[in-house]
Write an enzyme that holds these catalytic residues in place. Structure first.
Site, PDB file in Angstrom:
ATOM      1  N   ASP A 123     -98.421  66.394  97.302  1.00 41.58           N
ATOM      2  CA  ASP A 123     -98.200  67.835  97.381  1.00 41.58           C
ATOM      3  C   ASP A 123     -97.676  68.142  98.783  1.00 41.58           C
ATOM      4  O   ASP A 123     -98.343  67.830  99.778  1.00 41.58           O
ATOM      5  CB  ASP A 123     -99.515  68.579  97.120  1.00 41.58           C
ATOM      6  CG  ASP A 123     -99.400  70.079  97.304  1.00 41.58           C
ATOM      7  OD1 ASP A 123     -98.620  70.700  96.564  1.00 41.58           O
ATOM      8  OD2 ASP A 123    -100.094  70.636  98.188  1.00 41.58           O
ATOM      9  N   ASP A 159     -96.918  70.668 101.628  1.00 41.01           N
ATOM     10  CA  ASP A 159     -97.293  72.004 102.090  1.00 41.01           C
ATOM     11  C   ASP A 159     -96.627  72.245 103.448  1.00 41.01           C
ATOM     12  O   ASP A 159     -97.268  72.179 104.503  1.00 41.01           O
ATOM     13  CB  ASP A 159     -98.815  72.120 102.188  1.00 41.01           C
ATOM     14  CG  ASP A 159     -99.275  73.541 102.487  1.00 41.01           C
ATOM     15  OD1 ASP A 159     -98.425  74.435 102.592  1.00 41.01           O
ATOM     16  OD2 ASP A 159    -100.497  73.753 102.623  1.00 41.01           O
ATOM     17  N   GLU A 215     -95.269  74.600 105.974  1.00 41.86           N
ATOM     18  CA  GLU A 215     -95.401  76.006 106.361  1.00 41.86           C
ATOM     19  C   GLU A 215     -94.726  76.237 107.715  1.00 41.86           C
ATOM     20  O   GLU A 215     -95.392  76.144 108.742  1.00 41.86           O
ATOM     21  CB  GLU A 215     -96.867  76.405 106.398  1.00 41.86           C
ATOM     22  CG  GLU A 215     -97.600  76.183 105.068  1.00 41.86           C
ATOM     23  CD  GLU A 215     -99.044  76.691 105.072  1.00 41.86           C
ATOM     24  OE1 GLU A 215     -99.403  77.552 105.914  1.00 41.86           O
ATOM     25  OE2 GLU A 215     -99.818  76.216 104.232  1.00 41.86           O
ATOM     26  N   TYR A 226    -101.621  84.860  98.211  1.00 46.53           N
ATOM     27  CA  TYR A 226    -102.722  85.465  98.966  1.00 46.53           C
ATOM     28  C   TYR A 226    -102.285  85.549 100.420  1.00 46.53           C
ATOM     29  O   TYR A 226    -101.160  85.176 100.757  1.00 46.53           O
ATOM     30  CB  TYR A 226    -104.017  84.659  98.800  1.00 46.53           C
ATOM     31  CG  TYR A 226    -103.846  83.154  98.779  1.00 46.53           C
ATOM     32  CD1 TYR A 226    -103.569  82.437  99.945  1.00 46.53           C
ATOM     33  CD2 TYR A 226    -103.967  82.437  97.588  1.00 46.53           C
ATOM     34  CE1 TYR A 226    -103.416  81.063  99.930  1.00 46.53           C
ATOM     35  CE2 TYR A 226    -103.801  81.060  97.560  1.00 46.53           C
ATOM     36  CZ  TYR A 226    -103.536  80.377  98.737  1.00 46.53           C
ATOM     37  OH  TYR A 226    -103.368  79.007  98.714  1.00 46.53           O
TER      38      TYR A 226
END
Length: 423
Positions: free
Chosen positions: A177, A179, A181, A254
């Site tokens: 995965d 991620d 950012e 979120y």
């Protein structure tokens, strides 16, 4: 006509013979299967058999939080994402050596070559729950600084992808995965303008290397990403192209608002509230984020909706409107860090307790708490708001729900709600 009839009869006889051989066990069930499933076929298969529950477990939960891998109820989870591996010198590396590979748990041995740490606990968890798949999540907010360099050239992308394959083979994961950012801008370290195209090429290279490894290992290795929910993320990526190489896109729906702002607002509103004074309210909500990804070319069947198992708070807020959309002076002390509250902490100490009253925004479809004595406002999700979000994702044909994170829901209240809604 006679020739065609003979061919048809032969075809029927051959099919019957093959079925009989399968039934009596002479031929293996997968004898006529093609190559390892592509990302597209894997996603379609999972979607057809039910919605996925993707749950993140952070390595730091093993410390002061004292929420261990063995505490996870994996019977309610499809994919368990372990956060995080780091990116060092362009390669995927163990993030927290002590927690991941060295920590001693009951039943572990001290001899040389013995496996320990959370990674070994994940292996044991999969033995207990054979249908569970574990995925190593790479990067995160803190460790995304190495992605831009890793994605820069074909050589660097190959190096990164090869290291990812070695990592999952060494530690027994079922996939990767990413991620990051964030590509181009955001996070702790800004990237490059060319990250937009290089991100696509990095994911393409990972898919290539994972598929090649899967062919050798006789399995399909999963490839997913954690994606930002804001419009800027879509502007800085080629999500339609990226998605073609992925099994799933976990949207982090979120953190739309938080203590970095001076006005109280909602962490994860499902819909925009016309009463919200925030200028970008039309795009800073769950529904708008999902629609943005679909317009960008991501199939709904590959989208996994992020659910926060925590709340965000402000303090010193004006009491008008029960603290909602009011100016505030700061952030309160949270469960483990300023302004952030585990749901299990909210259950035990805040929801209609100790001066905090629960209110409901029926437009945004989320609850909130307010304590007028100290002006503390807390936005969070509970079973009611989760129910609206699971109904929403089913109505949109999404692949399932993603949870950040398991350690925030010790009583498994929200996990059970998600599982019951999506099973």
């Amino acid at each position: 006509m006679k020739s065609k009839k003979n061919k048809a009869r032969f075809g029927k006889r051959l099919a019957v013979a093959l079925i009989m051989l399968l039934l009596i066990g002479i031929l293996p069930a997968g004898a006529f299967a093609g190559s390892a499933p592509t990302a597209k076929s894997q996603a379609a298969t999972s979607a057809a058999s039910g919605k996925n529950v993707v749950a993140y477990y952070p390595s730091w939960a093993t410390y002061d939080r004292n929420f261990q891998v063995m505490d996870i109820d994996a019977s309610k989870i499809t994919y368990l994402n372990y956060a995080f591996a780091n990116v060092v010198n362009g390669e995927v590396t163990v993030g927290d050596t002590y927690a991941d590979t060295d920590k001693f748990f009951p039943g572990d041995c001290w001899d040389a070559g013995c496996k320990r740490g959370n990674f070994n606990q994940l292996t044991k968890l999969k033995q207990k729950y054979p249908n569970l798949k574990t995925i190593i999540s790479v990067g995160g907010w803190t460790w995304s600084g190495g992605f831009s360099d890793a994605a820069l050239t074909d050589a660097s992308r190959t190096k990164f992808a090869d290291s990812a394959v070695r990592f999952i083979r060494t530690w027994g994961f079922d996939g990767v995965d990413i991620d990051w950012e964030y590509p181009v801008s955001g996070g702790l370290q800004n990237g490059r303008p060319e990250d937009k195209q290089n991100f696509t090429l990095l994911i393409q290279k990972l898919r290539e290397k994972l598929d090649a490894a899967g062919q050798q290992d006789g399995k399909h290795y999963l490839l997913t990403i954690a994606a930002g929910a804001s419009p800027s993320y879509l502007q800085n990526t080629e999500m339609g192209k990226v998605a073609s190489y992925l099994d799933y896109v976990n949207i982090m729906t979120y953190d739309f608002h938080g203590g970095w702002e001076q006005r109280s607002n909602h962490n994860a509103p499902l819909y925009a509230d016309p009463a919200d004074p925030f200028p970008d309210k039309s795009t800073f909500n769950v529904s708008a984020a999902v629609d943005g990804f679909i317009r960008a070319g991501v199939p709904a069947s590959k989208i996994v909706l992020g659910l926060p198992f925590y709340g965000r708070g402000w303090t010193g807020c004006n009491s008008a409107g029960n603290g909602q959309y009011q100016t505030c002076t700061g952030t309160p002390q949270g469960t483990w860090e300023s302004g952030i509250f585990d749901f299990s902490d909210l259950e035990a100490n805040y929801i209609n307790k100790n001066g905090y009253t629960r209110y409901w925004n029926d437009v945004a479809k989320v609850p909130y708490l307010f304590n007028p004595s100290n002006g503390t406002f807390i936005s969070y999700d509970d079973a009611e708001s989760i129910g609206y979000k699971t109904s929403y994702l089913k109505s949109k044909g999404l692949a399932g729900a993603m949870i950040w994170d398991l350690s925030s829901d010790r009583n498994k209240t929200l996990l059970t709600k998600v599982y019951n809604d999506l099973q």
